[in-house]
Design a protein around this motif. Structure first.
Motif: not given
Length: 421
Positions: A85-88, A124-127
């Motif tokens: 999800p972060v990369l996307v 959960g990757h809010r930052r």
């Protein structure tokens, strides 16, 4: 270990890099990419981009190959939104920012940023989600209010701040929705974990209960069988009639143990059904005294038991049974006393013997004492066991009286009932 357990073990292998990044293509076995939703979303974005281009002619740059590459990159990246999800979220934000910076028409490409941000927040990757949205917002403001002079389309003007407020409201609503979903998912996960923990705790308690039941049943009856077998062997030639009596006692003890073990096992096979025979209680104390007599132990009972709830009645019976079994197995005394006192809202049980230990502590050194303490503690009572000041061993149990006046007196199983088991 079956195949699904092996796959689960593979998924739980620790990753020693950053928590939001894993090596590209390293997917757990059985993981399925969201192909269907991604294809539908990509088709919607492509068709919507065409539709937007037809309605924004003259104000934005026409679509070309680069525009479609950026749209496909932003949409196709969503295929890995659950795994990375972060990369996307950063890929979609960067592709959309370049798309708008090149002057292409406004349209559904912004939806890819919304979906990427939503997936990152829910995971959960809010930052990372906030950083990607901030990057996209900063790039949009930079292009719309400064770089528009040098970027296509030619003759473009600065965007109004009212438009910026609309975009800001849209982003805030998206983030708020994603945060709400994330909180709800965490709450559901906690509730599932609590339910699973409660289920494991109930299973452990049931396992300990069954272990105590089997220990008390088998220890008592096997002690009687062992003693009577020794008597039978010793008197087989000199007193055949007494040896026959010992064999009859062994048969009765074995049948008793088999019946009670079957009753315990029936609760495992059909946990929701009522037991086919009543659970033993202090009303069977005379039988217990008789069995102890066959094992060579004279038991004197003092006092009377009050009416008890079934669970308290069973616990009291098992405590007396285990205490007498320990006297037979571990004490040199051939006499024991059982005292019952049901006053002041509690039942006080006391089992005494006078003899010295025979090869082991009079109270026993296995799990018998631990099982008695667990039974008493489960009812909110206490149990103390230890040597008596004048010699011998003493067991004292204090159990609360929890029976209601309306509850009928529990009857014990008759010899005929046990014969039919």
């Amino acid at each position: 270990m079956n195949l699904m357990e092996e796959q689960s073990t593979e998924d739980r292998r620790p990753w020693h890099g950053p928590p939001w990044w894993r090596r590209w293509g390293e997917e757990p076995r059985g993981f399925r990419l969201p192909w269907r939703s991604t294809v539908l979303l990509t088709a919607f974005v492509v068709v919507g981009t065409h539709f937007s281009a037809h309605h924004q002619r003259g104000g934005r740059a026409p679509l070309d190959a680069l525009a479609f590459v950026l749209v496909l990159v932003a949409s196709g990246a969503l295929l890995w939104r659950q795994r990375h999800p972060v990369l996307v979220v950063f890929v979609t934000a960067a592709a959309a920012m370049v798309y708008l910076g090149a002057g292409y028409p406004f349209g559904p490409v912004l939806l890819t940023v919304a979906v990427g941000c939503f997936s990152a927040l829910v995971a959960g990757h809010r930052r990372a989600a906030w950083a990607a949205v901030g990057m996209f917002w900063a790039g949009h403001v930079l292009v719309a209010h400064w770089l528009y002079r040098w970027l296509p389309p030619p003759g473009d003007t600065a965007a109004s701040w009212g438009q910026e407020l609309v975009v800001a409201a849209w982003v805030a609503a998206l983030v708020a929705l994603a945060e709400l979903v994330r909180v709800r998912r965490e709450q559901w996960a906690r509730e599932r974990a609590e339910r699973a923990q409660a289920a494991r705790r109930r299973a452990d308690q049931e396992r300990l209960r069954i272990a105590r039941e089997l220990h008390d049943i088998l220890a008592h009856n096997i002690s009687v069988i062992t003693v009577q077998a020794g008597v039978g062997l010793a008197l087989l030639d000199s007193d055949p009639e007494q040896a026959r009596t010992a064999l009859i006692t062994i048969k009765a003890a074995g049948k008793e143990a088999l019946g009670e073990v079957r009753q315990v096992l029936d609760t495992l096979r059909t946990p929701g059904d009522a037991p086919r025979a009543p659970a033993p209680g202090l009303d069977r104390l005379p039988e217990l005294v008789e069995q102890a007599g066959h094992a060579g132990l004279t038991v004197t009972v003092e006092g009377e038991s009050p009416r008890l709830a079934p669970g308290t009645d069973l616990a009291a019976f098992r405590i007396v049974q285990e205490a007498l079994t320990n006297v037979v197995r571990h004490s040199g005394s051939r006499q024991a006393r059982v005292h019952l006192d049901g006053t002041a809202g509690v039942l006080r049980l006391r089992v005494d013997d006078d003899g010295p230990a025979s090869g082991a502590d009079a109270g026993g050194s296995g799990s018998g004492l631990a099982g008695m303490r667990e039974r008493a503690a489960a009812l909110g009572g206490t149990l103390e066991a230890g040597p008596r000041p004048g010699g011998g061993f003493r067991v004292i149990a204090v159990l609360p009286l929890t029976v209601s006046p309306e509850e009928p007196q529990k009857r014990g199983a008759t010899p005929e009932d046990r014969e039919d088991r």
